[in-house]
Design an enzyme around this catalytic site. Structure first.
Site: not given
Ligand code: NAP
Length: 523
Positions: A256, A293
């Site tokens: 997602e 999102c």
């Molecule tokens: P993100 O930076 O992509 O991080 C998402 C998750 O991935 C976090 O738990 C992060 O952990 C983890 N992560 C990052 N790099 C990783 C790695 N190398 N190995 C394992 N885990 C890793 O996204 P965000 O800033 O938290 O969220 C915002 C984004 O999410 C927006 O783009 C939004 O559109 C999207 N979103 C989508 C939905 C949907 O249902 N489609 C819902 C909500 C949000 P850490 O925090 O520990 O770095």
């Protein structure tokens, strides 16, 4: 300093090094720290697969549903405390915090009822079966059984409660043990929810674990029976899915990701429908400071009406938006969650401007907030832009500005052009359409439906409350850029965690598997 703990292998693990700080986004005060160092991720997976999985698979869907009902009650009993924590750790107003927290307990409640309706069965039929040979001695039927691995869920910062709970509800009901990893920035809310769920005493050993901090080598260890469900940005999703082991074992994945959701005003929309459109678009921009999102990023309005609609949107934003620290009761728009989200949103607005969009409301950069110290807090005001040439608007269709930001654009009023413009987003979670004309709507659904996961219809008689909520009875997920995933949506949400198989043989034996599973033969 509060140190967050992980819940692994039946105990709370506190790291001693490798910490990342968590901040109150309204004050920039450091409020907690998180690290997963010292966790043996292989043991975490073994604990889920070898202890949690068998415990869940011994239960029926109805029994697992009852477990979800108790978890829902436990979270609700702590609602006020969690709302307060969400304000500090996630910068949410009470309404925004409840959107996350009530969404979590509500989804558990929904899947609890779903489990009760599925009944005391351990397999589920997928169809009624078909004859394969000359008679019913050669018969086939498709059935679903729980996968025998762990459900690893990595979640985004913006829904620290709902994000992991909606995944956990589906996995647990399906019979698969959960390992949840919340985003670090807002992990305190998630970890407190986990504490409450564990303390409720209803989760059998090994069925639920939570990791705060990094995932170490967890993802490299996933195997053919595990499920990896990711929510976050498209960039992170791409990096994680490139991992060798996920591909080697064909681990089932669900993504997602980002979405440039669109709202479309049809030419007929007037009166109540137009008012609903203006209310919903401005609400979607302001709720959770646009950090959803499902938030509306692109707004398409018939060219003849765009000035009138812009005026109405600006008037409503001006009336409703009070940006600041949610500790102040007058505040309706809280801060962005982190310093990096703030700078990313500022950068994003500049990119939209470089693509030809012009600000018509809001600064598009940090401001001081109500009830907050000068120069402190990650406050970003609702910002509306306008672009006159949607077909060549580039970044407007491709750059997700994760804040209270949307771009208004004209179109010719036909459903065909609206669908073409929706499609420029490359695949979205939701498209909202405001019309009372069935033919126009049908044209839009046929021409544009394949580019989005959900179409929300706003009309004069609709009792819906906007496109932003991912309700458990409806599919959440979208094609292409949105990740191509499918979550919740009743039975759809369970399918990721179940294996479908075809049974073939003599009909009484084939059907007997399900009959035995339902206990019908005991009647
Ligand atoms: P993100 O930076 O992509 O991080 C998402 C998750 O991935 C976090 O738990 C992060 O952990 C983890 N992560 C990052 N790099 C990783 C790695 N190398 N190995 C394992 N885990 C890793 O996204 P965000 O800033 O938290 O969220 C915002 C984004 O999410 C927006 O783009 C939004 O559109 C999207 N979103 C989508 C939905 C949907 O249902 N489609 C819902 C909500 C949000 P850490 O925090 O520990 O770095």
């Amino acid at each position: 300093m509060h140190t967050l703990k992980s819940y692994v292998c039946g105990h709370w693990h506190e790291a001693t090094e490798g910490f990342r700080p968590l901040y109150d986004p309204s004050t920039e005060e450091e409020i907690a720290r998180a690290s997963s160092s010292g966790i043996a991720f292989g043991d975490v997976l073994d604990h889920a697969r070898e202890t949690g999985g068998p415990a869940l698979r011994a239960m029926t869907f109805a029994q697992r549903g009852a477990l979800l009902r108790d978890l829902s009650k436990a979270l609700r009993a702590h609602r006020d405390e969690l709302l307060d924590l969400s304000r500090r750790n996630n910068g949410t107003t009470e309404a925004d915090g409840s959107f996350d927290l009530d969404g979590a307990s509500g989804t558990l409640h929904y899947y609890a009822s779903f489990g009760r309706r599925l009944g005391d069965v351990r397999t589920l039929p997928d169809d009624d079966g078909q004859q394969l040979g000359r008679d019913e001695h050669f018969w086939t039927r498709h059935v679903w059984v729980p996968r025998q691995g762990a459900a690893v869920g990595v979640n985004a910062f913006n829904f620290p409660a709902w994000g992991f709970v909606e995944k956990a509800a589906c996995a647990l009901l399906a019979g698969v043990p959960v390992i949840a990893k919340p985003a670090t920035a807002t992990a305190w809310v998630a970890q407190r929810c986990a504490e409450i769920m564990v303390a409720s005493g209803v989760l059998p050993e090994g069925t639920f674990q939570m990791i705060v901090g990094g995932t170490g080598d967890l993802l490299e260890r996933l195997g053919p029976q595990d499920v990896f469900a990711f929510t976050g940005s498209a960039d992170t999703a791409r990096d994680l899915l490139a991992g060798e082991s996920l591909r080697k074992h064909n681990t089932r994945t669900n993504v997602e990701a980002d979405s440039l959701n669109a709202a479309v005003l049809a030419p007929d929309a007037d009166g109540d429908t137009l008012a609903r459109f203006v209310r919903d678009v401005s609400h979607e921009m302001m709720q959770k400071a646009g950090q959803k999102c499902t938030a509306i990023r692109r707004v398409f309005v018939p060219v003849a009406r765009i000035d009138e609609v812009q005026e109405a949107l600006v008037a409503r934003l001006d009336k409703k938006a009070a940006v600041g620290n949610p500790a102040d009761a007058a505040v309706t728009v809280g801060p962005l969650a982190t310093a990096s989200q703030l700078s990313d949103a500022e950068r994003g607005v500049r990119e939209l401007e470089s693509a030809g969009a012009q600000k018509v409301y809001g600064e598009g950069c940090r401001v001081d907030g109500l009830g907050s110290t000068e120069d402190r807090g990650y406050f970003f005001p609702p910002t509306l832009l306008r672009h006159e040439e949607p077909h060549t608007a580039g970044a407007v269709h491709g750059r997700e500005v994760f804040g209270p930001v949307a771009t208004l654009m004209p179109y010719d009023g036909t459903a065909t052009e609206a669908a073409q413009l929706v499609a420029l987003g490359g695949g979205t979670l939701v498209t909202s359409v405001y019309t009372d004309t069935r033919d126009w709507l049908e044209e839009l659904v046929v021409a544009g439906g394949a580019h989005t996961g959900r179409i929300y219809i706003g009309s004069a008689e609709s009792a819906g409350f906007g496109s932003g909520a991912a309700l458990p009875a409806s599919l959440h997920g979208g094609p292409g850029r949105a990740g191509g995933g499918e979550e919740v949506g009743g039975a759809i949400g369970l399918e990721r965690y179940l294996q479908r198989l075809a049974l073939q043989g003599d009909r009484p034996l084939v059907d007997g598997v399900l009959v035995h599973s339902t206990g019908e033969d005991d009647a």
